[in-house]
Design a protein around this motif. Structure first.
Motif, PDB file in Angstrom:
ATOM      1  N   GLN A  62       0.808  -1.221   0.000  1.00  0.00           N
ATOM      2  CA  GLN A  62       0.000   0.000   0.000  1.00  0.00           C
ATOM      3  C   GLN A  62       0.843   1.273   0.000  1.00  0.00           C
ATOM      4  OE1 GLN A  62      -2.368  -0.700   3.453  1.00  0.00           O
ATOM      5  NE2 GLN A  62      -3.934  -1.834   2.319  1.00  0.00           N
ATOM      6  N   LEU A  63       2.063   1.170   0.464  1.00  0.00           N
ATOM      7  CA  LEU A  63       2.949   2.335   0.501  1.00  0.00           C
ATOM      8  C   LEU A  63       3.696   2.533  -0.822  1.00  0.00           C
ATOM      9  CD1 LEU A  63       4.382   1.852   4.090  1.00  0.00           C
ATOM     10  CD2 LEU A  63       2.537   3.371   3.365  1.00  0.00           C
ATOM     11  N   GLY A  64       3.514   1.618  -1.768  1.00  0.00           N
ATOM     12  CA  GLY A  64       4.105   1.778  -3.089  1.00  0.00           C
ATOM     13  C   GLY A  64       5.490   1.192  -3.258  1.00  0.00           C
ATOM     14  N   TYR A  65       5.868   0.266  -2.408  1.00  0.00           N
ATOM     15  CA  TYR A  65       7.149  -0.400  -2.603  1.00  0.00           C
ATOM     16  C   TYR A  65       6.980  -1.906  -2.475  1.00  0.00           C
ATOM     17  CZ  TYR A  65       7.385  -0.399   2.528  1.00  0.00           C
ATOM     18  OH  TYR A  65       7.109  -0.573   3.855  1.00  0.00           O
ATOM     19  N   ASN A  66       7.957  -2.631  -3.000  1.00  0.00           N
ATOM     20  CA  ASN A  66       7.982  -4.089  -2.911  1.00  0.00           C
ATOM     21  C   ASN A  66       8.842  -4.511  -1.733  1.00  0.00           C
ATOM     22  OD1 ASN A  66       6.573  -5.201  -5.335  1.00  0.00           O
ATOM     23  ND2 ASN A  66       8.051  -3.924  -6.409  1.00  0.00           N
ATOM     24  N   THR A  70      12.501 -13.196   0.136  1.00  0.00           N
ATOM     25  CA  THR A  70      13.384 -14.045   0.935  1.00  0.00           C
ATOM     26  C   THR A  70      14.067 -13.321   2.094  1.00  0.00           C
ATOM     27  OG1 THR A  70      15.145 -13.704  -0.690  1.00  0.00           O
ATOM     28  CG2 THR A  70      13.832 -15.690  -0.915  1.00  0.00           C
ATOM     29  N   CYS A  71      14.391 -12.034   1.923  1.00  0.00           N
ATOM     30  CA  CYS A  71      15.104 -11.358   3.012  1.00  0.00           C
ATOM     31  C   CYS A  71      14.318 -10.210   3.641  1.00  0.00           C
ATOM     32  CB  CYS A  71      16.470 -10.854   2.542  1.00  0.00           C
ATOM     33  SG  CYS A  71      16.417  -9.407   1.452  1.00  0.00           S
ATOM     34  N   GLY A  72      13.225  -9.771   2.999  1.00  0.00           N
ATOM     35  CA  GLY A  72      12.399  -8.710   3.573  1.00  0.00           C
ATOM     36  C   GLY A  72      12.868  -7.300   3.295  1.00  0.00           C
ATOM     37  N   ARG A  73      13.889  -7.133   2.459  1.00  0.00           N
ATOM     38  CA  ARG A  73      14.398  -5.804   2.136  1.00  0.00           C
ATOM     39  C   ARG A  73      13.353  -5.007   1.353  1.00  0.00           C
ATOM     40  NH1 ARG A  73      19.662  -6.721  -0.403  1.00  0.00           N
ATOM     41  NH2 ARG A  73      20.318  -6.901   1.738  1.00  0.00           N
ATOM     42  N   ARG A  74      13.233  -3.737   1.660  1.00  0.00           N
ATOM     43  CA  ARG A  74      12.293  -2.843   0.978  1.00  0.00           C
ATOM     44  C   ARG A  74      12.900  -2.429  -0.372  1.00  0.00           C
ATOM     45  NH1 ARG A  74      10.056   2.507   3.977  1.00  0.00           N
ATOM     46  NH2 ARG A  74       9.470   0.979   5.542  1.00  0.00           N
ATOM     47  N   LEU A  75      12.080  -2.490  -1.442  1.00  0.00           N
ATOM     48  CA  LEU A  75      12.571  -2.224  -2.799  1.00  0.00           C
ATOM     49  C   LEU A  75      11.604  -1.324  -3.555  1.00  0.00           C
ATOM     50  CD1 LEU A  75      13.171  -5.966  -3.687  1.00  0.00           C
ATOM     51  CD2 LEU A  75      14.980  -4.344  -3.193  1.00  0.00           C
ATOM     52  N   SER A  76      12.151  -0.473  -4.417  1.00  0.00           N
ATOM     53  CA  SER A  76      11.288   0.276  -5.329  1.00  0.00           C
ATOM     54  C   SER A  76      10.878  -0.674  -6.457  1.00  0.00           C
ATOM     55  CB  SER A  76      12.029   1.482  -5.904  1.00  0.00           C
ATOM     56  OG  SER A  76      13.041   1.061  -6.795  1.00  0.00           O
ATOM     57  N   TYR A  77       9.883  -0.273  -7.230  1.00  0.00           N
ATOM     58  CA  TYR A  77       9.426  -1.089  -8.357  1.00  0.00           C
ATOM     59  C   TYR A  77      10.580  -1.376  -9.316  1.00  0.00           C
ATOM     60  CZ  TYR A  77       7.086  -2.253 -12.740  1.00  0.00           C
ATOM     61  OH  TYR A  77       6.711  -2.870 -13.896  1.00  0.00           O
ATOM     62  N   ASN A  78      11.406  -0.372  -9.620  1.00  0.00           N
ATOM     63  CA  ASN A  78      12.499  -0.541 -10.579  1.00  0.00           C
ATOM     64  C   ASN A  78      13.640  -1.401 -10.046  1.00  0.00           C
ATOM     65  OD1 ASN A  78      11.251   0.964 -12.588  1.00  0.00           O
ATOM     66  ND2 ASN A  78      12.102   2.887 -11.825  1.00  0.00           N
ATOM     67  N   ASP A  79      13.825  -1.445  -8.734  1.00  0.00           N
ATOM     68  CA  ASP A  79      14.893  -2.262  -8.148  1.00  0.00           C
ATOM     69  C   ASP A  79      14.468  -3.708  -7.918  1.00  0.00           C
ATOM     70  OD1 ASP A  79      16.656  -0.136  -8.112  1.00  0.00           O
ATOM     71  OD2 ASP A  79      16.086   0.476  -6.079  1.00  0.00           O
TER      72      ASP A  79
END
Length: 160
Positions: A62-66, A70-79
């Motif tokens: 909902q906040l707009g990131y992935n 497997t590790c739970g790291r926050r990612l932008s759509y492009n990353d």
């Protein structure tokens, strides 16, 4: 000049002035096979692109990131990357939503998919179902249907 006796007859068309490897019929059929193979490659490539976009867009929070599966790291759509539990070379599971999750470059590339964590999160039942499906080879019509399906799903995700 080569004599007729040395040339023999073509096994494909019966012509006595060339061998079967020189036959225009064979060259035409090879061209058709090559075109069919390159059409399939293009279809697979298009499906890969659309499916990856859909997976990354579908799994945005909902906040707009992935979040890496497997590790739970926050990612932008492009990353974000579309990570496969069963390798992409198995076409039976290549575009299966249970097999593909969003992941980071570190887990997907450096850790080769971080498969132990991936399997733990998927569960043994899903892993065994994917293993059973992996060797199935989809037809061109099935690939075209999947491409249409995921193009439609992608449109819904973008506008919904």
């Amino acid at each position: 000049m080569v004599s007729e006796a040395k040339l023999g007859h073509c096994k494909l068309c019966g012509n006595k002035f060339h061998r079967s490897w020189q036959c225009p019929l064979k060259q035409r059929s090879n061209r058709r096979l090559h075109n069919d193979a390159s059409d399939r490659r293009k279809l697979v490539r298009q499906l890969d692109i659309v499916f990856s976009q859909y997976i990354r867009l579908h799994q945005l929070n909902q906040l707009g990131y992935n979040v890496c599966y497997t590790c739970g790291r926050r990612l932008s759509y492009n990353d974000a990357q579309a990570c496969h539990f069963i390798n992409r070379r198995y076409l039976g599971t290549r575009w299966d939503e249970d097999n593909v999750k969003v992941g980071c470059n570190y887990c997907n590339v450096t850790l080769n998919g971080n498969l132990s964590q991936f399997a733990a999160r998927l569960g043994s039942k899903t892993c065994s179902e994917l293993e059973a499906k992996k060797n199935r080879k989809p037809t061109d019509l099935e690939l075209q249907a999947k491409l249409t399906e995921y193009k439609n799903k992608l449109k819904e995700e973008k506008h919904g």
